[in-house]
Write a protein that holds these residues in place. Sequence first.
Motif, PDB file in Angstrom:
ATOM      1  N   LEU A  21       0.838  -1.177   0.057  1.00 12.01           N
ATOM      2  CA  LEU A  21       0.063   0.261   0.106  1.00 12.01           C
ATOM      3  C   LEU A  21       0.857   1.314  -0.136  1.00 12.01           C
ATOM      4  O   LEU A  21       0.631   2.204  -0.743  1.00 12.01           O
ATOM      5  CB  LEU A  21      -0.999   0.245   1.252  1.00 12.01           C
ATOM      6  N   VAL A  22       1.973   1.054   0.663  1.00 13.55           N
ATOM      7  CA  VAL A  22       2.828   2.422   0.651  1.00 13.55           C
ATOM      8  C   VAL A  22       3.479   2.649  -0.639  1.00 13.55           C
ATOM      9  O   VAL A  22       3.612   3.665  -1.340  1.00 13.55           O
ATOM     10  CB  VAL A  22       3.930   2.109   1.937  1.00 13.55           C
ATOM     11  N   PHE A  23       3.927   1.379  -1.252  1.00 13.95           N
ATOM     12  CA  PHE A  23       4.459   1.435  -2.774  1.00 13.95           C
ATOM     13  C   PHE A  23       3.371   2.120  -3.523  1.00 13.95           C
ATOM     14  O   PHE A  23       3.956   2.754  -4.305  1.00 13.95           O
ATOM     15  CB  PHE A  23       5.134  -0.120  -2.847  1.00 13.95           C
ATOM     16  N   VAL A  24       1.912   1.536  -3.635  1.00  9.74           N
ATOM     17  CA  VAL A  24       1.313   1.935  -4.429  1.00  9.74           C
ATOM     18  C   VAL A  24       0.903   3.543  -4.489  1.00  9.74           C
ATOM     19  O   VAL A  24       1.001   4.242  -5.199  1.00  9.74           O
ATOM     20  CB  VAL A  24      -0.149   1.098  -4.303  1.00  9.74           C
ATOM     21  N   HIS A  25       0.855   4.069  -3.060  1.00  9.56           N
ATOM     22  CA  HIS A  25       0.545   5.277  -2.911  1.00  9.56           C
ATOM     23  C   HIS A  25       1.700   6.268  -3.483  1.00  9.56           C
ATOM     24  O   HIS A  25       1.498   7.122  -3.937  1.00  9.56           O
ATOM     25  CB  HIS A  25       0.391   5.614  -1.273  1.00  9.56           C
ATOM     26  N   GLU A  26       2.856   5.994  -3.053  1.00  7.60           N
ATOM     27  CA  GLU A  26       4.294   6.524  -3.504  1.00  7.60           C
ATOM     28  C   GLU A  26       4.282   6.566  -5.051  1.00  7.60           C
ATOM     29  O   GLU A  26       4.870   7.492  -5.719  1.00  7.60           O
ATOM     30  CB  GLU A  26       5.374   6.130  -2.716  1.00  7.60           C
ATOM     31  N   TYR A  27       3.911   5.227  -5.524  1.00  4.07           N
ATOM     32  CA  TYR A  27       4.204   5.231  -7.082  1.00  4.07           C
ATOM     33  C   TYR A  27       3.073   6.201  -7.699  1.00  4.07           C
ATOM     34  O   TYR A  27       3.673   6.588  -8.836  1.00  4.07           O
ATOM     35  CB  TYR A  27       3.974   3.674  -7.439  1.00  4.07           C
ATOM     36  N   GLY A  28       1.984   6.185  -7.120  1.00  7.22           N
ATOM     37  CA  GLY A  28       1.118   7.240  -7.739  1.00  7.22           C
ATOM     38  C   GLY A  28       1.741   8.699  -7.830  1.00  7.22           C
ATOM     39  O   GLY A  28       1.729   9.277  -8.894  1.00  7.22           O
ATOM     40  N   PHE A  43      13.054   7.546  -3.896  1.00  6.58           N
ATOM     41  CA  PHE A  43      11.736   6.760  -3.639  1.00  6.58           C
ATOM     42  C   PHE A  43      11.865   6.088  -2.662  1.00  6.58           C
ATOM     43  O   PHE A  43      12.921   4.934  -2.795  1.00  6.58           O
ATOM     44  CB  PHE A  43      11.173   6.100  -5.057  1.00  6.58           C
ATOM     45  N   SER A  44      11.343   6.141  -1.556  1.00  6.75           N
ATOM     46  CA  SER A  44      11.831   5.334  -0.389  1.00  6.75           C
ATOM     47  C   SER A  44      10.478   4.773   0.256  1.00  6.75           C
ATOM     48  O   SER A  44       9.512   5.214   0.395  1.00  6.75           O
ATOM     49  CB  SER A  44      12.281   6.019   0.745  1.00  6.75           C
ATOM     50  N   THR A  60      17.234   8.414 -10.009  1.00  3.15           N
ATOM     51  CA  THR A  60      16.391   8.313  -8.942  1.00  3.15           C
ATOM     52  C   THR A  60      17.023   7.315  -8.005  1.00  3.15           C
ATOM     53  O   THR A  60      17.224   6.061  -8.409  1.00  3.15           O
ATOM     54  CB  THR A  60      14.884   7.956  -9.253  1.00  3.15           C
ATOM     55  N   GLU A  61      17.106   7.658  -6.736  1.00  2.00           N
ATOM     56  CA  GLU A  61      17.545   6.384  -5.644  1.00  2.00           C
ATOM     57  C   GLU A  61      16.409   5.697  -5.136  1.00  2.00           C
ATOM     58  O   GLU A  61      15.333   6.262  -4.581  1.00  2.00           O
ATOM     59  CB  GLU A  61      18.351   7.142  -4.698  1.00  2.00           C
ATOM     60  N   TRP A  62      16.123   4.313  -5.099  1.00  2.00           N
ATOM     61  CA  TRP A  62      15.215   3.478  -4.873  1.00  2.00           C
ATOM     62  C   TRP A  62      15.764   3.246  -3.455  1.00  2.00           C
ATOM     63  O   TRP A  62      16.832   2.220  -3.524  1.00  2.00           O
ATOM     64  CB  TRP A  62      14.757   2.438  -5.917  1.00  2.00           C
ATOM     65  N   LYS A  63      15.067   3.166  -2.255  1.00  2.00           N
ATOM     66  CA  LYS A  63      15.788   2.546  -1.120  1.00  2.00           C
ATOM     67  C   LYS A  63      14.446   2.036  -0.336  1.00  2.00           C
ATOM     68  O   LYS A  63      13.377   2.287  -0.421  1.00  2.00           O
ATOM     69  CB  LYS A  63      16.525   3.563  -0.468  1.00  2.00           C
ATOM     70  N   GLY A  71       6.184   5.949   3.688  1.00  2.00           N
ATOM     71  CA  GLY A  71       7.332   6.181   2.546  1.00  2.00           C
ATOM     72  C   GLY A  71       7.130   7.597   2.050  1.00  2.00           C
ATOM     73  O   GLY A  71       6.262   8.351   2.496  1.00  2.00           O
ATOM     74  N   TYR A  72       8.077   7.810   0.850  1.00  2.00           N
ATOM     75  CA  TYR A  72       8.038   9.138   0.454  1.00  2.00           C
ATOM     76  C   TYR A  72       8.601   9.293  -0.966  1.00  2.00           C
ATOM     77  O   TYR A  72       9.526   8.204  -1.199  1.00  2.00           O
ATOM     78  CB  TYR A  72       8.559  10.226   1.180  1.00  2.00           C
ATOM     79  N   VAL A  73       8.212  10.147  -1.922  1.00  2.00           N
ATOM     80  CA  VAL A  73       9.154  10.438  -2.949  1.00  2.00           C
ATOM     81  C   VAL A  73       9.515  11.861  -2.908  1.00  2.00           C
ATOM     82  O   VAL A  73       8.879  12.815  -2.409  1.00  2.00           O
ATOM     83  CB  VAL A  73       8.237  10.373  -4.382  1.00  2.00           C
ATOM     84  N   GLN A  74      11.015  12.207  -2.914  1.00  2.00           N
ATOM     85  CA  GLN A  74      11.274  13.283  -2.666  1.00  2.00           C
ATOM     86  C   GLN A  74      11.729  13.855  -4.528  1.00  2.00           C
ATOM     87  O   GLN A  74      12.675  13.233  -5.034  1.00  2.00           O
ATOM     88  CB  GLN A  74      12.763  13.314  -1.922  1.00  2.00           C
ATOM     89  N   PHE A  75      11.326  14.655  -4.734  1.00  2.00           N
ATOM     90  CA  PHE A  75      11.542  15.521  -6.087  1.00  2.00           C
ATOM     91  C   PHE A  75      12.616  16.364  -6.178  1.00  2.00           C
ATOM     92  O   PHE A  75      12.833  16.920  -5.089  1.00  2.00           O
ATOM     93  CB  PHE A  75      10.012  16.028  -6.816  1.00  2.00           C
ATOM     94  N   ALA A  76      12.872  16.524  -7.165  1.00  2.00           N
ATOM     95  CA  ALA A  76      14.051  17.686  -7.249  1.00  2.00           C
ATOM     96  C   ALA A  76      13.543  19.075  -7.010  1.00  2.00           C
ATOM     97  O   ALA A  76      12.247  19.358  -7.250  1.00  2.00           O
ATOM     98  CB  ALA A  76      14.668  17.760  -8.817  1.00  2.00           C
TER      99      ALA A  76
END
Length: 377
Positions: A21-28, A43-44, A60-63, A71-76
């Motif tokens: 669910l965290v992956f799905v949310h952040e992948y959105g 992408f964490s 993009t660093e995937w971790k 989780g989170y996605v940190q954009f430029a």
Amino acid sequence: MLETPGIPFTILAFILVLGPLVFVHEYGHYIVGRWCGVKADAFSIGFGRKLVGWTDKRGTEWKIGWLPLGGYVQFAGDRDAVSQPDADWQSLPDAERSHSFPAQPVWKRALIVAAGPFTNFLFAILIFAAFNLAYGVPTTPPVIAGVQPQSAAAEAGLREGDRIAAIDGRAMETFDDIRIAVAFDLGRPIDLSVERGGEQRTISLRPRIVSETDRFGNTSERAIIGIMPGAPTLTPAGPIASVEAGARQTWDMVRLTGEVLGQFVTGQRSVKDMGGPLRIAKQSGEVATLGPVALISFIAFVSINLGFINLLPLPMLDGGHLLFYAYEAIRRRPAPPQAQEWAFRFGFAAIVTLMLVVTFNDLGSFGLWDGIARLIG
């Protein structure tokens, strides 16, 4: 089928529920950001120190972090994981700045932020649609098949064969609609539009609160009126009808979640009923003992709640960002930086307070406080 889940099984079940669910949310967030031309720096899944990670060809660093509670996605151009802009983003070279998050028009930023919770809703719709396609759409007409003696329904004069067309003006299309309309409404008086013998009449009654204990020892309360459904039917459905039914099922749960949250906000429901990650972990283990279908259904339920909570207009949540973007779209300029800073501080304090409350409740649901009280006594 396991009788009771142990701690290792519960932890595994919790990871199986929350991780996707965290992956799905952040992948959105991530995929819509890519469509909008925004570079993702990180992408964490999880927070804290990196356990494992790699960097793709886009930079993009995937971790995976050691604390698997989000989780989170940190954009430029982001300063941190909650997408507050870096003070130096405007000094980036033109080519880099054009692909940074703060440089995007407000509609693109809003679309990227909204994508996370709406992907959670879409994920739930697809789960329900898959079940509908595989097993058929479950349907039980809102017709009374039996009335419990001395119940609220019996005292109000409801009879076998009555069709409940509406409750408080809301149409009842299935028997589950009746359960949802009654169970979580705190036992307040309701008006039923009842069809009997070709005639329609209005019957008023007050549902009664009952306490139930499940096989795992969890006690819960819900309101009932004392009526029983007929045998459910499974109607075969094609892909389109399955998705439509899945969307309706998801919307019903979104609406119910909103009503229950409103009861918390207005004080009608006690904050003691709130649960957090520990309770979700406990429920994950318990539901997993019932089999894969039950676990996947629970994942859909948690996905809907995750999407709904993230849309709340609190700074640090997606809904808080969308509120600022709405201000920016209307006023044609961003909210003052100082106002945003104070709002994020308030949001952080509110979320920390909420986490303390739900953790206290969760520990209570495990019997910790009762055990301490017995030791002291």
